[in-house]
Motif scaffolding. Structure first.
Motif, PDB file in Angstrom:
ATOM      1  N   GLN A 411      57.289 -16.239 -17.376  1.00 50.84           N
ATOM      2  CA  GLN A 411      55.975 -16.326 -17.111  1.00 50.84           C
ATOM      3  C   GLN A 411      55.536 -15.158 -16.301  1.00 50.84           C
ATOM      4  OE1 GLN A 411      55.819 -20.145 -15.670  1.00 50.84           O
ATOM      5  NE2 GLN A 411      55.766 -21.182 -17.674  1.00 50.84           N
ATOM      6  N   ALA A 412      56.355 -14.732 -15.106  1.00 56.69           N
ATOM      7  CA  ALA A 412      55.767 -13.605 -14.334  1.00 56.69           C
ATOM      8  C   ALA A 412      55.835 -12.333 -15.238  1.00 56.69           C
ATOM      9  CB  ALA A 412      56.590 -13.794 -13.333  1.00 56.69           C
ATOM     10  N   LEU A 413      56.590 -12.118 -15.964  1.00 53.59           N
ATOM     11  CA  LEU A 413      56.684 -10.948 -16.666  1.00 53.59           C
ATOM     12  C   LEU A 413      55.595 -10.783 -17.848  1.00 53.59           C
ATOM     13  CD1 LEU A 413      58.469  -8.287 -17.639  1.00 53.59           C
ATOM     14  CD2 LEU A 413      59.659  -9.766 -19.288  1.00 53.59           C
ATOM     15  N   GLU A 414      55.120 -11.863 -18.385  1.00 56.82           N
ATOM     16  CA  GLU A 414      53.733 -11.867 -19.245  1.00 56.82           C
ATOM     17  C   GLU A 414      52.707 -11.374 -18.444  1.00 56.82           C
ATOM     18  OE1 GLU A 414      53.274 -15.588 -21.211  1.00 56.82           O
ATOM     19  OE2 GLU A 414      55.345 -15.730 -22.024  1.00 56.82           O
ATOM     20  N   GLY A 415      52.632 -11.948 -17.058  1.00 53.43           N
ATOM     21  CA  GLY A 415      51.489 -11.567 -16.218  1.00 53.43           C
ATOM     22  C   GLY A 415      51.298 -10.002 -16.220  1.00 53.43           C
ATOM     23  N   VAL A 416      52.660  -9.398 -15.873  1.00 50.38           N
ATOM     24  CA  VAL A 416      52.350  -7.926 -15.448  1.00 50.38           C
ATOM     25  C   VAL A 416      52.330  -7.167 -16.728  1.00 50.38           C
ATOM     26  CG1 VAL A 416      53.679  -8.179 -13.241  1.00 50.38           C
ATOM     27  CG2 VAL A 416      55.097  -7.770 -15.068  1.00 50.38           C
ATOM     28  N   GLU A 417      53.071  -7.551 -17.791  1.00 52.72           N
ATOM     29  CA  GLU A 417      52.495  -7.111 -19.207  1.00 52.72           C
ATOM     30  C   GLU A 417      51.089  -6.717 -19.387  1.00 52.72           C
ATOM     31  OE1 GLU A 417      56.977  -7.760 -21.231  1.00 52.72           O
ATOM     32  OE2 GLU A 417      55.196  -9.366 -21.679  1.00 52.72           O
ATOM     33  N   ARG A 418      50.528  -7.967 -19.266  1.00 47.30           N
ATOM     34  CA  ARG A 418      48.847  -7.828 -19.360  1.00 47.30           C
ATOM     35  C   ARG A 418      48.271  -6.760 -18.472  1.00 47.30           C
ATOM     36  NH1 ARG A 418      49.695 -13.347 -20.082  1.00 47.30           N
ATOM     37  NH2 ARG A 418      49.151 -14.032 -17.888  1.00 47.30           N
ATOM     38  N   LEU A 419      48.866  -6.489 -17.243  1.00 41.83           N
ATOM     39  CA  LEU A 419      48.412  -5.670 -16.472  1.00 41.83           C
ATOM     40  C   LEU A 419      48.498  -4.142 -16.976  1.00 41.83           C
ATOM     41  CD1 LEU A 419      48.997  -7.044 -12.800  1.00 41.83           C
ATOM     42  CD2 LEU A 419      46.793  -7.101 -14.172  1.00 41.83           C
ATOM     43  N   GLN A 420      49.483  -3.698 -17.780  1.00 43.33           N
ATOM     44  CA  GLN A 420      50.039  -2.678 -18.178  1.00 43.33           C
ATOM     45  C   GLN A 420      50.624  -1.996 -16.953  1.00 43.33           C
ATOM     46  OE1 GLN A 420      47.250  -0.130 -20.644  1.00 43.33           O
ATOM     47  NE2 GLN A 420      45.949  -1.859 -20.681  1.00 43.33           N
ATOM     48  N   SER A 421      51.578  -2.661 -16.299  1.00 46.92           N
ATOM     49  CA  SER A 421      51.936  -2.254 -14.876  1.00 46.92           C
ATOM     50  C   SER A 421      53.548  -1.914 -15.067  1.00 46.92           C
ATOM     51  CB  SER A 421      51.762  -3.236 -14.059  1.00 46.92           C
ATOM     52  OG  SER A 421      52.356  -2.958 -12.645  1.00 46.92           O
ATOM     53  N   PRO A 422      54.061  -0.623 -15.536  1.00 49.15           N
ATOM     54  CA  PRO A 422      55.411  -0.604 -15.669  1.00 49.15           C
ATOM     55  C   PRO A 422      56.228  -0.500 -14.410  1.00 49.15           C
ATOM     56  CG  PRO A 422      54.120   1.594 -15.662  1.00 49.15           C
ATOM     57  CD  PRO A 422      52.966   0.503 -15.769  1.00 49.15           C
ATOM     58  N   HIS A 423      55.683  -0.391 -13.206  1.00 49.64           N
ATOM     59  CA  HIS A 423      56.477  -0.501 -12.320  1.00 49.64           C
ATOM     60  C   HIS A 423      56.863  -2.052 -12.029  1.00 49.64           C
ATOM     61  CE1 HIS A 423      58.079   0.114  -8.140  1.00 49.64           C
ATOM     62  NE2 HIS A 423      57.555  -0.896  -7.945  1.00 49.64           N
ATOM     63  N   PHE A 424      55.829  -2.695 -11.867  1.00 50.78           N
ATOM     64  CA  PHE A 424      56.237  -4.455 -11.692  1.00 50.78           C
ATOM     65  C   PHE A 424      57.031  -5.017 -12.992  1.00 50.78           C
ATOM     66  CE2 PHE A 424      52.391  -3.714  -8.912  1.00 50.78           C
ATOM     67  CZ  PHE A 424      52.947  -3.854  -7.900  1.00 50.78           C
ATOM     68  N   GLN A 425      56.520  -4.561 -14.177  1.00 53.08           N
ATOM     69  CA  GLN A 425      57.268  -4.844 -15.196  1.00 53.08           C
ATOM     70  C   GLN A 425      59.109  -4.625 -14.805  1.00 53.08           C
ATOM     71  OE1 GLN A 425      54.284  -3.331 -18.325  1.00 53.08           O
ATOM     72  NE2 GLN A 425      56.050  -3.902 -19.416  1.00 53.08           N
ATOM     73  N   ALA A 426      59.096  -3.524 -14.518  1.00 57.39           N
ATOM     74  CA  ALA A 426      60.558  -3.094 -14.184  1.00 57.39           C
ATOM     75  C   ALA A 426      61.224  -3.932 -13.394  1.00 57.39           C
ATOM     76  CB  ALA A 426      60.636  -1.513 -13.728  1.00 57.39           C
ATOM     77  N   GLU A 427      60.440  -4.241 -12.162  1.00 60.06           N
ATOM     78  CA  GLU A 427      60.927  -5.334 -10.969  1.00 60.06           C
ATOM     79  C   GLU A 427      61.409  -6.406 -11.655  1.00 60.06           C
ATOM     80  OE1 GLU A 427      58.631  -5.560  -7.768  1.00 60.06           O
ATOM     81  OE2 GLU A 427      59.242  -3.614  -6.702  1.00 60.06           O
ATOM     82  N   ILE A 428      60.301  -7.167 -12.316  1.00 48.59           N
ATOM     83  CA  ILE A 428      60.535  -8.423 -12.895  1.00 48.59           C
ATOM     84  C   ILE A 428      61.713  -8.207 -13.898  1.00 48.59           C
ATOM     85  CG2 ILE A 428      59.736 -10.532 -14.050  1.00 48.59           C
ATOM     86  CD1 ILE A 428      58.232  -9.515 -11.466  1.00 48.59           C
ATOM     87  N   LEU A 429      61.784  -7.374 -14.864  1.00 52.86           N
ATOM     88  CA  LEU A 429      62.860  -7.277 -15.824  1.00 52.86           C
ATOM     89  C   LEU A 429      64.234  -7.213 -15.039  1.00 52.86           C
ATOM     90  CD1 LEU A 429      61.304  -4.918 -18.422  1.00 52.86           C
ATOM     91  CD2 LEU A 429      62.370  -6.984 -18.752  1.00 52.86           C
ATOM     92  N   THR A 430      64.492  -6.542 -14.031  1.00 55.65           N
ATOM     93  CA  THR A 430      65.624  -6.378 -13.110  1.00 55.65           C
ATOM     94  C   THR A 430      66.004  -7.538 -12.658  1.00 55.65           C
ATOM     95  OG1 THR A 430      64.899  -3.938 -12.559  1.00 55.65           O
ATOM     96  CG2 THR A 430      66.488  -5.013 -11.390  1.00 55.65           C
ATOM     97  N   ALA A 431      65.057  -8.312 -12.073  1.00 56.79           N
ATOM     98  CA  ALA A 431      65.445  -9.701 -11.423  1.00 56.79           C
ATOM     99  C   ALA A 431      66.118 -10.594 -12.512  1.00 56.79           C
ATOM    100  CB  ALA A 431      64.121 -10.348 -10.847  1.00 56.79           C
ATOM    101  N   LEU A 432      65.104 -10.665 -13.855  1.00 63.71           N
ATOM    102  CA  LEU A 432      65.830 -11.414 -14.849  1.00 63.71           C
ATOM    103  C   LEU A 432      67.309 -10.951 -15.382  1.00 63.71           C
ATOM    104  CD1 LEU A 432      64.773 -13.340 -17.015  1.00 63.71           C
ATOM    105  CD2 LEU A 432      63.691 -11.596 -18.517  1.00 63.71           C
ATOM    106  N   ALA A 433      67.536  -9.494 -15.478  1.00 60.80           N
ATOM    107  CA  ALA A 433      68.809  -9.192 -15.639  1.00 60.80           C
ATOM    108  C   ALA A 433      69.775  -9.639 -14.656  1.00 60.80           C
ATOM    109  CB  ALA A 433      68.979  -7.556 -15.809  1.00 60.80           C
ATOM    110  N   GLY A 434      69.387  -9.633 -13.303  1.00 63.01           N
ATOM    111  CA  GLY A 434      70.327 -10.244 -12.510  1.00 63.01           C
ATOM    112  C   GLY A 434      70.497 -11.672 -12.593  1.00 63.01           C
ATOM    113  N   LEU A 435      69.733 -12.490 -13.000  1.00 63.02           N
ATOM    114  CA  LEU A 435      69.797 -14.040 -13.140  1.00 63.02           C
ATOM    115  C   LEU A 435      70.872 -14.114 -14.686  1.00 63.02           C
ATOM    116  CD1 LEU A 435      68.770 -16.931 -12.605  1.00 63.02           C
ATOM    117  CD2 LEU A 435      67.086 -16.444 -14.473  1.00 63.02           C
ATOM    118  N   GLU A 436      70.501 -13.312 -15.544  1.00 68.13           N
ATOM    119  CA  GLU A 436      71.246 -13.416 -16.848  1.00 68.13           C
ATOM    120  C   GLU A 436      72.755 -13.317 -16.512  1.00 68.13           C
ATOM    121  OE1 GLU A 436      67.810 -12.724 -19.662  1.00 68.13           O
ATOM    122  OE2 GLU A 436      68.799 -10.844 -18.923  1.00 68.13           O
ATOM    123  N   ARG A 437      72.836 -12.044 -15.755  1.00 70.32           N
ATOM    124  CA  ARG A 437      74.419 -11.498 -15.417  1.00 70.32           C
ATOM    125  C   ARG A 437      75.060 -12.573 -14.848  1.00 70.32           C
ATOM    126  NH1 ARG A 437      74.552  -5.611 -13.979  1.00 70.32           N
ATOM    127  NH2 ARG A 437      74.604  -5.544 -16.307  1.00 70.32           N
ATOM    128  N   GLY A 438      74.191 -13.247 -14.018  1.00 72.51           N
ATOM    129  CA  GLY A 438      74.984 -14.365 -12.989  1.00 72.51           C
ATOM    130  C   GLY A 438      75.194 -15.509 -13.869  1.00 72.51           C
TER     131      GLY A 438
END
Length: 464
Positions: A411-438
């Motif tokens: 849900q957070a990722l959807e919000g920053v995608e609407r902002l056209q914010s590559p930096h914050f998208q990258a942060e949320i994607l990295t957190a999501l990757a860490g969760l999935e790896r775990g």
């Protein structure tokens, strides 16, 4: 051209360089080829570079290629041609040119079309035009010989002010949570339909804005310089260009000081402190933040004090002075509440939650982060809401609620995608990757990390 160069061999790379240097103009290529034939020891790129220099009366010079074309222009097109040669930036927005020359759009369009037909200007996308380097040099030289210095400075100043006005207006849409001091004296232009339009404009003209700021600095136009530096903050947050932005902030600090604008100076110290922190220059960051707090206290300006306290708390975190950081964030939260800025309260609570996690105090962290996300969501700050969700989701994951954590991050990722914010998208994607790896989902984790790397570029580092 190759025939005119004689028997010498030109590599494909040399030929491409010459084509570019001569703007693809046949006569310019022919002149350069003839000069190379007469100078067999000279390198092609050297000859192309030398040919850009105008020496009046030398009819073997590349610059004379433009004489006939320029002579055929009407006065408006000739003035536009010369003006494009002196304005900063790699391209020019047509509406910026119209304002600079105080021309009606229809009249300017006629001049633009005349220059394009004469191959003295080329059209880009989105109502922008540009000159090849060779053409631009010729236009600049003509301006220097035909227009008074005061007239040239007047035009450049109008151009810079147009970009200053646009930048301040765009900033209010891109990052509405921190009104600029510049907006108190700069009238909104009303040229943007919405935030997406403002972001698209800034992406298109980002290089021009940087060039305009450099030109303002070179001319000593301090007011426009600090206003550009302040108003660039919102876009910087979403598209991190650290070194260039730090240079702009540093110049802006000195400009604001010379203009006797202490609160603007403090804000620019605040911006510079943030960038220094992100670059690992912690002592410099602390120095900037200390100056910002000192100015805020001297001027009795609550928002400046509250922001400086939050930045000093970040400095304490970097030194692993956890209790000091908690206290500074608490002071920042109280100051923001006192002056009626709930978003600042939410930011301080979010940061306190991060520190509490470092200390292993998840229950307290959960309380702070829950309050922070509620406030930031209520304030409509999708970027900082998303960032606060990251540590909150991590707590849920540690407690075994993987599904809830993943849902919150998506849900957070959807919000920053609407902002056209590559930096914050990258942060949320990295957190999501860490969760999935775990959870053992290596395929999804790698996919999200690759996307984060693409969005974040070289400047992005996964949040710690």
């Amino acid at each position: 051209m190759l025939a005119r160069a004689g028997q010498r061999h030109l590599s494909h790379e040399d030929a491409q360089d010459l084509l570019a240097a001569c703007a693809g103009l046949p006569l310019a290529l022919a002149i350069t080829g003839a000069r190379l034939r007469a100078r067999p020891r000279r390198q092609p790129h050297q000859e192309a570079r030398r040919g850009r220099t105008r020496r009046f009366g030398d009819f073997t010079d590349i610059a004379t290629v433009f004489d006939d074309s320029y002579a055929a222009l009407d006065d408006s097109a000739a003035r536009l041609y010369r003006t494009c040669g002196i304005l900063p930036g790699p391209h020019h927005a047509v509406d910026a040119l119209a304002d600079t020359l105080q021309s009606s759009p229809a009249h300017l369009d006629d001049a633009v079309d005349e220059l394009i037909e004469a191959n003295l200007l080329h059209e880009l996308e989105d109502e922008t035009v540009a000159q090849h380097d060779v053409v631009r040099h010729d236009a600049r030289v003509r301006a220097e010989h035909q227009d008074a210095e005061a007239d040239r400075d007047y035009l450049v100043h109008r151009y810079i002010r147009w970009y200053r006005d646009q930048t301040v207006t765009a900033s209010a849409l891109i990052h509405p949570f921190r009104p600029t001091f510049a907006s108190e004296t700069v009238a909104a232009t009303g040229s943007f339909t919405d935030r997406d339009h403002a972001v698209s404009w800034w992406r298109r003209d980002r290089s021009v804005i940087n060039a305009v700021a450099n030109a303002a600095s070179a001319h000593g136009w301090d007011e426009e310089l600090w206003q550009l530096a302040e108003a660039s903050w919102g876009f910087f947050l979403h598209h991190r260009d650290y070194e260039a932005f730090l240079e702009l902030c540093t110049a802006g600090i000195e400009a604001a000081r010379r203009c006797e604008q202490p609160l603007a100076e403090a804000r620019l110290h605040n911006q510079a402190g943030f960038v220094c922190d992100q670059l690992g220059r912690y002592a410099a960051a602390a120095a900037h933040n200390a100056v910002s707090l000192e100015i805020g206290e001297r001027e009795q300006h609550g928002p400046t004090q509250a922001s400086a306290l939050a930045r000093l708390a970040r400095n304490a975190r970097r030194q692993q002075e956890w209790e000091a950081a908690l206290e500074l964030y608490e002071r920042s939260a109280r100051k923001h509440a006192e002056i009626g800025l709930p978003r600042g309260v939410g930011m301080a609570r979010y940061r306190r939650g991060e520190v509490l996690i470092k200390l292993g105090r998840d229950d307290e962290a959960l309380s702070e982060l829950t309050e922070a996300t509620a406030i930031l969501d209520e304030e409509g700050d999708a970027a900082q809401f998303a960032r606060a969700v990251v540590p909150l989701a991590a707590i849920h994951a540690r407690r075994g609620d993987y599904r809830r954590a993943r849902t919150e991050l998506l849900q957070a990722l959807e919000g920053v995608e609407r902002l056209q914010s590559p930096h914050f998208q990258a942060e949320i994607l990295t957190a999501l990757a860490g969760l999935e790896r775990g959870e053992g989902d290596e395929t999804s984790a790698q996919r999200h990390l690759d996307e984060a790397r693409r969005l974040g570029g070289d400047s992005f580092e996964p949040p710690h």
